[in-house]
Scaffold this active site. Sequence first.
Site, PDB file in Angstrom:
ATOM      1  CB  SER A 278      24.936  32.175  54.175  1.00 17.40           C
ATOM      2  OG  SER A 278      25.629  32.358  55.397  1.00 17.40           O
ATOM      3  CG  ASP A 279      20.624  28.201  57.576  1.00 17.63           C
ATOM      4  OD1 ASP A 279      20.947  28.612  58.712  1.00 17.63           O
ATOM      5  OD2 ASP A 279      19.712  27.377  57.395  1.00 17.63           O
ATOM      6  CE1 TYR A 280      23.627  32.474  61.968  1.00 17.61           C
ATOM      7  CE2 TYR A 280      24.969  31.433  63.652  1.00 17.61           C
ATOM      8  CZ  TYR A 280      24.233  32.521  63.209  1.00 17.61           C
ATOM      9  OH  TYR A 280      24.124  33.632  64.002  1.00 17.61           O
TER      10      TYR A 280
END
Length: 369
Positions: A278-280
């Site tokens: 995931s992106d952060y």
Amino acid sequence: MPSSIKRSDIYHGGWIDHDKDGVMAPFEDPGKPIDDRVEDLLSRMTIEEKVAQLRSAMTDSLDVGNLSVVLRNTEPAESAVKANEIQRRFLEETRLGIPVIIHDECLHGCVAKHSTVFPQSIALAATWDVDLMYRVAKAIARETRVRGIRQCLSPVVNLSFDARAGRTEETYGEDPYLASQMAYAYVKALREEGIVATPKHYIMNFVGDGGRDSAEIHMSERFIRETELPVFKAAIKAGALSVMAAYNSIDGVPCSMNKYWLTEVLRWELGFEGFVVSDYGSVTGIINRHYITDNPEETAKLSLEAGLDVEFPGFSIYGEPLVRAIKKGLISEAALNEAVRRVLKSKFLIGLFDSPYVDPEETKVVDSE
């Protein structure tokens, strides 16, 4: 690839007998096929140990499979020593001794103390020199690996169609062909050096109305397929072992839970065999950004079953909510196994199980001629 230090070279005298039976487990045997080693290790893991491989931390916690930015602020040689100590702890102080992947940003130079800073991506693309891009990426990969960092959350392969987009300088511009060539060269160099490249952000993260980043996207599928998808395809062909899912939604479905794009297109069509991160904060964003659900267990189900394997950073969703969802039967253990299998296989492919340590002497390459 720089020389690696094997398990037996420092800290202890050979493989660790985790079962205390005097027999090397198949997953510890470097002579066996990687797929066999993965399956053997997977068969030994508890649900909690499997879930640990799908989450990350910004501290050297032992209940995760991924660590982020923990080596950023240290001197190169100090970073290597610290990385070795972290790996030693994971190998010797956890039940199965699974090494951890340490990641950071490496877009135009490793984001760590004294690393060489190269021109930003848009400037590198402006050279139209693919060989130069490859040589720059080689240098970045070497400076990254000698520190003990084994995953780069790079390159950014989103295209920039609107100069108002706030991260235009991170891109290779607007042309799919040029961006594909640059992405291929970058990822190829990293893979050759045993680094997991993570092309991002999948997909169409910078094309919101008015140049907005991470917004709702309402582009046609034909437009996506003729512009950004070929760039991701080139990165995968070059050997990317990870892909980062984006913050935005496509036609109302967040990328971090979008089964069509994460599984049907990315895996079935493009043949991607690595793991999706995931992106952060984009998994929690399903709750607090896209308002799809306010239930963490349902969020875990939506994202994991869509094909998102690892939550960065932390484990707000891929922690207790994921464990509860599996034990309640909301998520099948088969789906969990598939995600863990991808992470473990990537660790084997980059040699992390057999050569987890780095040589502090080799950090002389950082910022060298």
